[in-house]
Design a protein around this motif. Structure first.
Motif, mmCIF file in Angstrom:
data_model
loop_
_atom_site.group_PDB
_atom_site.id
_atom_site.type_symbol
_atom_site.label_atom_id
_atom_site.label_comp_id
_atom_site.label_asym_id
_atom_site.label_seq_id
_atom_site.Cartn_x
_atom_site.Cartn_y
_atom_site.Cartn_z
ATOM 1 N N CYS A 213 52.445 -10.703 -64.101
ATOM 2 C CA CYS A 213 51.989 -11.653 -65.115
ATOM 3 C C CYS A 213 51.615 -10.936 -66.407
ATOM 4 O O CYS A 213 51.842 -11.445 -67.489
ATOM 5 C CB CYS A 213 50.804 -12.465 -64.603
ATOM 6 N N CYS B 167 48.576 -16.414 -61.479
ATOM 7 C CA CYS B 167 49.335 -16.787 -60.273
ATOM 8 C C CYS B 167 48.510 -16.688 -58.995
ATOM 9 O O CYS B 167 48.992 -17.029 -57.924
ATOM 10 C CB CYS B 167 50.597 -15.936 -60.158
ATOM 11 N N CYS C 89 44.582 -12.564 -59.717
ATOM 12 C CA CYS C 89 45.282 -12.846 -60.972
ATOM 13 C C CYS C 89 44.936 -14.264 -61.408
ATOM 14 O O CYS C 89 45.067 -15.204 -60.629
ATOM 15 C CB CYS C 89 46.783 -12.690 -60.773
ATOM 16 N N HIS D 236 47.503 -14.065 -57.436
ATOM 17 C CA HIS D 236 47.784 -12.887 -56.616
ATOM 18 C C HIS D 236 46.501 -12.111 -56.292
ATOM 19 O O HIS D 236 45.682 -11.878 -57.170
ATOM 20 C CB HIS D 236 48.763 -11.977 -57.368
ATOM 21 N N CYS E 234 47.896 -9.869 -62.599
ATOM 22 C CA CYS E 234 48.666 -8.923 -61.794
ATOM 23 C C CYS E 234 49.669 -8.250 -62.732
ATOM 24 O O CYS E 234 49.888 -8.739 -63.844
ATOM 25 C CB CYS E 234 49.375 -9.649 -60.665
HETATM 26 ZN ZN LIG Z 1 49.972 -12.932 -61.547
#
Ligand SMILES: [Zn+2]
Ligand SMILES: [Zn+2]
Ligand SMILES: [Zn+2]
Length: 162
Positions: free
Chosen positions: A137, A71, A68, A73, A134
Motif C-alpha cells: 500500500c 488493507c 495497515c 494487513h 504495508c
Molecule cells: Zn496494505
C-alpha cells in the motif's frame, strides 16, 4: 546550545502547542514551580512523541494496532516453539515467518507529504499526520503521489505556455 534553540523554534511554530500564559505548552494547565515548559514529564513526552521521527513512527504503529490502515494487513504471529514436535519443523516455520515478516513489513506514511521537511525532528511527524501502511500500500501511495506531482507540473507548464 543549539538543541535548546531548535526546540524553542519548534515550539513557536507547532500547531499542537497551547499558548496559555504561565501554562503547560502541551495541556495548558498552570505550571508548577520550577517548571518552564511542561507541567509534567508526561506532557513533554507527549510533545516529543509527535515530533521525533523514531518515537512518532512507533506511536503511529501502536495507535493503528500494527495493521495497515488501507488493507488491514497484519504481521504474521511468530511461531511458538511448543507448537512443533521437531526442531526441524520449528526451524522451517521460523524461516517462513521471517520471510513473511520481511515481505509484509509495516511502514509509516506522512498523510500530508513531508516534501523535504523530513528532518529527524519536525512538525510533519505529528501522529495525526501519520498512517501505518504495508509495503504494498505504501508503494502504491508513493506512485500515486508521484503521478499527481507530475500531472500538476505538466498542467502548470501547459498554462505557462498559454
Ligand atoms: Zn496494505
Ligand atoms: Zn501539561
Ligand atoms: Zn509540532
Amino acid at each position: 546550545m543549539p538543541a535548546v534553540t531548535k526546540s524553542a523554534a519548534l515550539l513557536a511554530e507547532c500547531s499542537l502547542v497551547t499558548r496559555t500564559p504561565g501554562g503547560c505548552a502541551w495541556c495548558g494547565k498552570a505550571l508548577p514551580a520550577r517548571r518552564r515548559t511542561w507541567c509534567s514529564d508526561r506532557c513533554g513526552e507527549a510533545f516529543w512523541k509527535n515530533h521525533w521521527w523514531s518515537l512518532a513512527r512507533r506511536a503511529a504503529k501502536r495507535r493503528d494496532k500494527y495493521r495497515c490502515t488501507k488493507c488491514g494487513h497484519v504481521l504474521p504471529k511468530r511461531p511458538a516453539r511448543t507448537a512443533f514436535r521437531t526442531e526441524s519443523a520449528y526451524k522451517k516455520a521460523m524461516a517462513a515467518w521471517r520471510a513473511a515478516r520481511k515481505a509484509g513489513r509495516l511502514e509509516v506514511n506522512h498523510i500530508v507529504a513531508a516534501n523535504g521537511r523530513h528532518a529527524q525532528i519536525s512538525c510533519v511527524h505529528h501522529v495525526e499526520n501519520l498512517e501505518t501502511l504495508c509495503i504494498a500500500c505504501h508503494a502504491l501511495h508513493t506512485a500515486e503521489l508521484r503521478d499527481r506531482v507530475k500531472a500538476t507540473k505538466a498542467e502548470r507548464a501547459a498554462a505557462a505556455a498559454g
